[in-house]
Design an enzyme around this catalytic site. Structure first.
Site, PDB file in Angstrom:
ATOM      1  N   ILE A  92       0.838  -1.199   0.000  1.00 36.43           N
ATOM      2  CA  ILE A  92       0.000   0.000   0.000  1.00 36.43           C
ATOM      3  C   ILE A  92       0.874   1.249   0.000  1.00 36.43           C
ATOM      4  CG2 ILE A  92      -1.736   1.291   1.314  1.00 36.43           C
ATOM      5  CD1 ILE A  92      -2.607  -1.497   2.458  1.00 36.43           C
ATOM      6  N   CYS A  93       0.550   2.172  -0.893  1.00 36.87           N
ATOM      7  CA  CYS A  93       1.253   3.445  -1.007  1.00 36.87           C
ATOM      8  C   CYS A  93       0.427   4.498  -0.256  1.00 36.87           C
ATOM      9  CB  CYS A  93       1.401   3.803  -2.487  1.00 36.87           C
ATOM     10  SG  CYS A  93       2.274   5.344  -2.760  1.00 36.87           S
ATOM     11  N   LEU A  94       0.853   4.808   0.965  1.00 33.00           N
ATOM     12  CA  LEU A  94       0.129   5.737   1.829  1.00 33.00           C
ATOM     13  C   LEU A  94       1.168   6.529   2.613  1.00 33.00           C
ATOM     14  CD1 LEU A  94      -2.704   6.571   2.983  1.00 33.00           C
ATOM     15  CD2 LEU A  94      -2.425   4.725   4.648  1.00 33.00           C
TER      16      LEU A  94
END
Length: 157
Positions: A92-94
């Site tokens: 996840i890109c957060l």
């Protein structure tokens, strides 16, 4: 695992068991010998009501490095998860999960799962991690919504 990491993860588990958001689950993985692996958790994130993600409970793994809480955990959906901000590997890109952006050692598991839930229905178009989902989200919202609804059905209980 450092004593700081162990201490913090024990505290996280205690806090989670006392108070966690409705519909979510999170627990350390059991090792082959039956003991808990506090550095690897399995969790589930429900889609928000009133969104195309509603009805699904989306599984993630949370892997804490030995340097936690100085360094953030790696959080992943299953490989192939359809979302503009999820790499094909499931990572996840957060920003709150990136030590070069918004990660702070005080961020809790509860904040992480709530942040991921928000990301589901509010992708960041400026941080694409997956070309097909990003392209659909940006250029063909109807196609994107259709794929999200199919995925929600796949992960419904």
């Amino acid at each position: 695992m450092s004593s700081l990491c162990l201490q913090r993860l024990q505290e996280e588990r205690k806090k989670w068991r006392k108070d966690h958001p409705f519909g979510f689950y999170a627990k350390p993985v059991k090792k082959a010998d039956g003991s808990m692996d506090l550095q690897k958790w399995e969790a589930g994130i429900p889609g928000k009501e009133g969104t195309n993600w509603a009805g699904g409970v989306y599984p993630i793994t949370v892997e804490y490095p030995n340097e936690y809480p100085s360094k953030p955990p790696k959080v992943k959906f299953p490989a192939g998860f359809y979302h503009p901000n999820v790499y094909p590997s499931g990572t996840i890109c957060l920003s709150i999960l990136n030590e070069d952006q918004d990660w702070r050692p005080a961020i809790t598991l509860k904040q992480i799962v709530l942040g991921v839930q928000d990301l589901l229905d509010s992708p960041n178009p400026n941080s694409p991690a997956q070309e097909p989902a990003w392209r659909s989200f940006s250029r063909n919202k109807a196609e994107y919504d259709k794929k999200v609804l199919l995925q929600a059905k796949q992960y419904s209980k």
